[in-house]
Design an enzyme around this catalytic site. Structure first.
Site, short mmCIF file in Angstrom:
data_model
loop_
_atom_site.label_atom_id
_atom_site.label_comp_id
_atom_site.label_asym_id
_atom_site.label_seq_id
_atom_site.Cartn_x
_atom_site.Cartn_y
_atom_site.Cartn_z
N CYS A 2 0.99 -1.20 -0.09
CA CYS A 2 -0.01 0.03 0.06
C CYS A 2 1.06 1.22 -0.03
O CYS A 2 1.94 1.13 0.39
CB CYS A 2 -0.95 0.05 1.28
SG CYS A 2 -1.76 -1.36 1.49
N ARG A 27 1.75 1.56 -6.00
CA ARG A 27 1.82 0.42 -4.91
C ARG A 27 0.49 -0.21 -4.61
O ARG A 27 0.63 -1.28 -4.02
CB ARG A 27 2.54 1.05 -3.60
CG ARG A 27 3.85 1.73 -3.48
CD ARG A 27 4.23 2.56 -2.58
NE ARG A 27 4.48 1.40 -1.34
CZ ARG A 27 5.75 0.81 -1.06
NH1 ARG A 27 6.75 1.22 -1.69
NH2 ARG A 27 5.54 -0.08 -0.15
N TRP A 76 -3.86 -1.78 -1.53
CA TRP A 76 -3.56 -3.07 -2.16
C TRP A 76 -4.18 -3.96 -1.31
O TRP A 76 -3.70 -4.45 -0.28
CB TRP A 76 -2.30 -3.38 -2.60
CG TRP A 76 -2.09 -4.60 -3.62
CD1 TRP A 76 -2.48 -4.69 -5.20
CD2 TRP A 76 -2.03 -5.95 -3.17
NE1 TRP A 76 -2.48 -5.95 -5.53
CE2 TRP A 76 -2.11 -6.70 -4.73
CE3 TRP A 76 -1.67 -6.73 -2.12
CZ2 TRP A 76 -1.90 -8.39 -4.66
CZ3 TRP A 76 -1.49 -8.04 -2.18
CH2 TRP A 76 -1.59 -8.67 -3.48
N ASN A 103 -0.08 -0.56 6.13
CA ASN A 103 0.46 -1.17 5.12
C ASN A 103 1.18 -2.53 5.45
O ASN A 103 1.85 -2.65 6.31
CB ASN A 103 1.54 -0.40 4.46
CG ASN A 103 2.33 -1.19 3.23
OD1 ASN A 103 1.68 -2.04 2.83
ND2 ASN A 103 3.49 -0.97 2.91
N GLY A 104 0.64 -3.63 5.08
CA GLY A 104 1.14 -4.92 5.51
C GLY A 104 0.22 -5.94 5.92
O GLY A 104 -1.08 -5.70 5.40
N GLU A 487 11.58 -13.29 -19.55
CA GLU A 487 10.97 -11.69 -19.17
C GLU A 487 10.04 -11.13 -20.20
O GLU A 487 9.17 -10.71 -19.88
CB GLU A 487 12.29 -10.79 -19.23
CG GLU A 487 11.83 -9.46 -19.10
CD GLU A 487 11.24 -8.87 -17.74
OE1 GLU A 487 10.83 -9.99 -16.86
OE2 GLU A 487 10.73 -7.69 -17.67
N LYS A 491 6.32 -9.75 -19.30
CA LYS A 491 5.67 -8.36 -19.83
C LYS A 491 4.32 -8.72 -20.30
O LYS A 491 3.35 -7.79 -19.84
CB LYS A 491 6.87 -7.86 -20.63
CG LYS A 491 7.75 -7.28 -19.85
CD LYS A 491 7.54 -5.82 -19.12
CE LYS A 491 8.12 -5.94 -17.69
NZ LYS A 491 8.43 -6.91 -16.59
N GLU A 494 1.71 -10.03 -17.69
CA GLU A 494 1.32 -8.72 -16.71
C GLU A 494 0.69 -7.63 -17.43
O GLU A 494 -0.13 -6.88 -16.66
CB GLU A 494 2.36 -8.44 -15.71
CG GLU A 494 3.65 -7.93 -16.25
CD GLU A 494 4.56 -7.66 -15.30
OE1 GLU A 494 4.34 -7.34 -14.11
OE2 GLU A 494 5.90 -7.41 -15.55
N HIS A 510 11.36 -30.99 -26.25
CA HIS A 510 11.12 -32.10 -25.29
C HIS A 510 9.70 -31.85 -24.72
O HIS A 510 9.40 -32.19 -23.67
CB HIS A 510 12.13 -31.65 -24.20
CG HIS A 510 13.33 -31.97 -24.80
ND1 HIS A 510 13.94 -33.23 -25.06
CD2 HIS A 510 14.61 -31.15 -25.19
CE1 HIS A 510 15.38 -33.01 -25.52
NE2 HIS A 510 15.65 -32.02 -25.43
N LYS A 613 3.28 -2.81 -7.11
CA LYS A 613 4.69 -2.41 -7.59
C LYS A 613 5.53 -3.20 -6.68
O LYS A 613 6.52 -3.76 -6.94
CB LYS A 613 5.08 -1.02 -7.39
CG LYS A 613 6.26 -0.82 -7.93
CD LYS A 613 6.56 -1.20 -9.47
CE LYS A 613 8.12 -0.72 -9.81
NZ LYS A 613 8.45 -1.43 -11.42
C1 AGP Z 1 8.04 -6.81 -12.78
O1 AGP Z 1 7.29 -6.64 -14.05
C2 AGP Z 1 6.85 -7.49 -11.90
N1 AGP Z 1 6.15 -6.38 -11.42
C3 AGP Z 1 7.57 -8.11 -10.44
O2 AGP Z 1 7.71 -9.37 -10.96
C4 AGP Z 1 8.82 -7.52 -9.83
O3 AGP Z 1 9.78 -7.58 -10.52
C5 AGP Z 1 9.00 -8.51 -8.59
O4 AGP Z 1 7.89 -8.23 -7.84
C6 AGP Z 1 10.24 -8.31 -7.74
O5 AGP Z 1 10.01 -6.78 -7.28
P1 AGP Z 1 11.23 -6.17 -6.64
O6 AGP Z 1 12.56 -6.09 -7.76
O7 AGP Z 1 11.00 -4.97 -6.21
O8 AGP Z 1 11.86 -6.99 -5.55
#
Ligand code: AGP
Length: 618
Positions: A2, A27, A76, A103-104, A487, A491, A494, A510, A613
């Site tokens: 959050c 966040r 969040w 937050n948490g 990666e 992308k 997400e 395989h 984030k």
């Molecule tokens: C990246 O596009 C994602 N949002 C997610 O995988 C992110 O990289 C992962 O949560 C790690 O976050 P951090 O680098 O802040 O630890």
């Protein structure tokens, strides 16, 4: 996950809170809310499900009085659906004179809630956070001293939390506490700030203090006091934020993600700055804490991270093993922590995290330290928990990354990984000095090559738009291209919410090749054909295998590779570079492809659904 903001000072607290929440919205954005204490002393709260704009509309229709103290929250959801009632702040006590944001996750909230229900407490939400609000209000009624009441309660809370509280009866103070969640203080002139990270207040001040584990902050306009949960005074350590508010704003770009993709030449250059001499030698003063003997005694490196950061580790593994001959294993933090791994004092843990607040990675590094390992962090957020809990930290200097989907942080993390590989290679004397320096000079060229890629993305953009209706895209890569394939798939998942999967190109036959049918889009990262031991011929074979079964191939290949053009529908070329360093280049077209495909679908590229984030809970 959050966003949290606190303020006390001469400005309109509402303006400061909303400005901070706007920059923290990445966040989490399931709901938002603010509480202020008006000069007359009454506590006023507005909160609304949905994004920050919903809260602003609510305040417009139900204005708040001018005030100089307040707390704000963007959520969040963890406990309780994203509704108005579950939005923060939460009021505590029968007279609702106390307001709290959190937050948490409070892991023992059920037993605490049962205790309060037995005392007749009425709850207005399903959240764990409201439990803390009522506990503190009750304790304050008993003790008559808010900091003491606050400390007594936060010590009882298990789990992860950053908590801010204001109370009508103490209209000049914001109380804050943190355990396993981020909290920073912003120091102003006659005003002070609190935030989940410095983005909350960077437009007002660049002077900051990181709050440590199990510490409480008593914040007033003209003073801040930090204590441990059991009351021991803490000497604050101030640092200066090295980026400004404009860096955290879109600056004319259509999205933060588009801006941050374009920021990558600077992110790579700034991460190299001061660490790579013109002769190619590497200087990592940040890890002077590791002695020459420490480096010689390292018998294994375990890299821990999550998501995109884990793919940076996968790339770094190839370089560290090749240049230093130290065995490297890459582990997902949440798997490493709970599989009873073998860690010794000669194990170097390298934890990679953009936010430095990813709870999975924090728990992994804490476990490793308990086993006697040294921890080196690669982190993009100054003063983050991971940085403060590690034995050494190599900061990436990508600047604030606001878009939830990571882009420039990744290329900066990979760059830092290459620096570490060359540094360890020199320390272990595995490669001749002139060879290492030659590699360093190649690395120095990368920012300019990234600029070239950024300036030649038209085809990647167009393909993203053209494939807006794709239901599935596969990604193939080999060697350092394999993590980039992973990666690229992440992308697309997400951002466009479609099936996407990365494979090692050699693995396709395989089993996964069964996925290939007529028209299946497959993006292939093609290695340079210039190296003596190049895997280019094998990847060309892989391309032919899938084309024979109907795949439509988009290749990302090195300039001058005319052979691949015979087998691919489209070829996105990137400049020639040192093969090991190519991931910094080949990932960028995949970022743009995903961005454009998502945009063509009308989706929010900066705040994709279900994501946050920084995942600050396990
Ligand atoms: C990246 O596009 C994602 N949002 C997610 O995988 C992110 O990289 C992962 O949560 C790690 O976050 P951090 O680098 O802040 O630890």
């Amino acid at each position: 996950m959050c966003g949290i903001v606190g303020y006390v000072g001469p400005k309109s607290s509402l303006e400061v809170l909303l400005g901070g929440l706007r920059r923290l919205e990445y966040r989490g954005y399931d709901s938002a809310g603010v509480s202020i204490i008006a000069p007359g002393g009454q506590l006023e709260t507005r909160k609304k499900a949905g994004k920050l704009d919903n809260l602003i509309a609510e305040i417009t229709s139900h204005p708040l009085p001018i005030a100089n103290i307040g707390i704000g929250h963007t959520r969040w959801a963890t406990h309780g659906a994203p509704t108005d009632g579950n939005a923060h702040p939460h009021l505590g006590g029968p007279t609702s004179k106390l307001s709290l944001i959190h937050n948490g996750i409070i892991e023992n909230f059920s037993e605490l809630k049962a205790e309060l229900l037995a005392l007749g407490t009425k709850f207005n939400s399903e959240t764990d956070s409201e439990v803390a609000a009522h506990l503190i209000a009750r304790e304050f009624d008993k003790t008559g001293d808010l900091p003491t009441a606050f400390a007594n309660v936060v010590q009882r809370l298990h789990g992860a939390f950053t908590i801010l509280v204001i109370h009508e009866d103490q209209p000049d103070v914001v109380l804050a506490a943190r355990r396993n969640a981020p909290l920073v203080i912003g120091l102003g002139d006659g005003e002070n700030f609190l935030g989940s990270d410095v983005a909350a207040f960077v437009e007002h001040t660049k002077r900051a203090i990181s709050v440590g584990q199990d510490e409480i902050v008593i914040l007033r306009a003209d003073s801040i006091e930090i204590r441990t949960f059991d009351g021991v005074p803490v000497i604050p350590v101030e640092f200066t934020v090295d980026w400004d508010a404009s860096a955290a704003s879109k600056g004319g770009w259509s999205s933060f993600m588009a801006k941050e993709i374009a920021d990558q030449p600077q992110a790579v250059a700034d991460t190299l700055m001061g660490r790579l001499n013109s002769d190619g030698s590497v200087r990592l003063s940040e890890i002077d804490g590791l002695s020459a003997d420490d480096i010689l005694n390292i018998d294994r490196i375990i890299m821990v991270a999550c998501g995109t950061a884990s793919y940076a580790c996968d790339v770094a593994k190839y370089a560290i093993e090749k240049y230093s001959r130290i065995p490297v294993q890459v582990e997902l933090s949440h798997e490493f922590r709970y599989r009873d791994p073998i860690v010794t004092k000669n194990t170097l843990i390298v934890a990679v995290s953009q936010s430095g607040e990813t709870m999975d990675t924090l728990m992994a590094t804490r476990y490793a330290k308990e086993q006697g390992a040294k921890v080196l962090a690669i982190c993009n957020t100054q003063g983050a928990t991971l940085a403060r809990e590690s034995d050494a930290v190599i900061y990436t200097h990508a600047g604030p990354e606001v878009a939830v989907a990571s882009t420039k942080a990744l290329t900066a993390q990979i760059t830092a990984g290459f620096l570490l590989a060359l540094f360890l290679g020199a320390g272990r004397k595995q490669l001749a000095t002139d060879e290492l320096h030659g590699l360093g000079r190649q690395l120095l060229k990368m920012p300019a090559l990234v600029t070239e890629v950024i300036n030649n993305l038209d085809l990647a953009r167009q393909l993203g738009k053209d494939m807006a209706n794709a239901k599935s895209v596969l990604f193939l890569g080999r060697n350092v291209g394999f993590p980039i394939a992973m990666e690229g798939a992440l992308k697309l998942k997400e951002l466009a919410y479609i099936h996407a999967e990365g494979f090692a190109a050699g693995e396709l036959k395989h089993g996964p090749i069964a996925l290939i049918e007529e028209g299946q889009p497959v993006i292939v990262i093609v290695p340079s054909q210039r190296d003596a031991d190049s895997l280019h011929p094998k990847v060309i074979s892989n391309i032919q295998e899938i084309r024979a079964r109907g795949a439509k191939v988009i290749a990302v290949a090195e300039a001058g590779d005319t052979e691949v053009a015979q087998y691919a529908e489209h070829v996105i070329y990137v400049p020639k570079s040192q093969s090991m360093f190519a991931p910094i280049l080949t990932v960028i077209p995949l970022q743009v492809f995903a961005l454009e495909l998502s945009t063509a679908k009308g989706l929010d590229v900066d705040q994709p659904r279900n994501l946050a984030k920084s995942v600050t809970v396990e």
